[in-house]
Design a protein around this motif. Structure first.
Motif, PDB file in Angstrom:
ATOM      1  N   THR A  52      24.522 -19.867  -2.079  1.00 51.79           N
ATOM      2  CA  THR A  52      24.883 -21.154  -1.476  1.00 51.79           C
ATOM      3  C   THR A  52      25.690 -21.997  -2.447  1.00 51.79           C
ATOM      4  O   THR A  52      26.704 -22.599  -2.077  1.00 51.79           O
ATOM      5  CB  THR A  52      23.605 -21.906  -1.046  1.00 51.79           C
ATOM      6  N   GLU A  53      25.243 -22.046  -3.696  1.00 48.48           N
ATOM      7  CA  GLU A  53      25.981 -22.817  -4.700  1.00 48.48           C
ATOM      8  C   GLU A  53      27.377 -22.245  -4.915  1.00 48.48           C
ATOM      9  O   GLU A  53      28.342 -22.995  -5.044  1.00 48.48           O
ATOM     10  CB  GLU A  53      25.208 -22.833  -6.017  1.00 48.48           C
ATOM     11  N   ASN A  56      29.504 -23.242  -1.949  1.00 47.07           N
ATOM     12  CA  ASN A  56      29.866 -24.666  -2.044  1.00 47.07           C
ATOM     13  C   ASN A  56      30.943 -24.899  -3.086  1.00 47.07           C
ATOM     14  O   ASN A  56      31.873 -25.689  -2.867  1.00 47.07           O
ATOM     15  CB  ASN A  56      28.630 -25.512  -2.369  1.00 47.07           C
ATOM     16  N   ARG A  60      34.738 -26.385  -2.487  1.00 45.34           N
ATOM     17  CA  ARG A  60      35.268 -27.539  -3.231  1.00 45.34           C
ATOM     18  C   ARG A  60      36.567 -27.178  -3.914  1.00 45.34           C
ATOM     19  O   ARG A  60      37.499 -27.983  -3.979  1.00 45.34           O
ATOM     20  CB  ARG A  60      34.251 -28.022  -4.262  1.00 45.34           C
TER      21      ARG A  60
END
Length: 63
Positions: A52-53, A56, A60
């Motif tokens: 998930t990180e 993300n 970005r």
């Protein structure tokens, strides 16, 4: 040297000790399996969070 003239354990006592040892072994095996399952779940959760990180971060970076 002092020699203890302890009586030989009876068959019943030996069976009780053997049953206790088997019970202990079973308990330890259950504990081992629980700890392995916990480790797997923890690793799975850590992998999911890392994914998930990473997603993300990629979003970005792409803006």
């Amino acid at each position: 040297m002092s020699h203890h003239n302890a009586p030989e354990p009876s068959q019943t006592q030996l069976q009780e000790v053997q049953a206790a040892l088997f019970s202990l072994r079973d308990g330890l095996m259950n504990l081992k399996m629980s700890l392995q399952e916990l480790a797997f779940m923890t690793d799975e959760n850590a992998q999911r969070e890392a994914m998930t990180e990473a997603e993300n971060l990629i979003m970005r970076l792409r803006g």
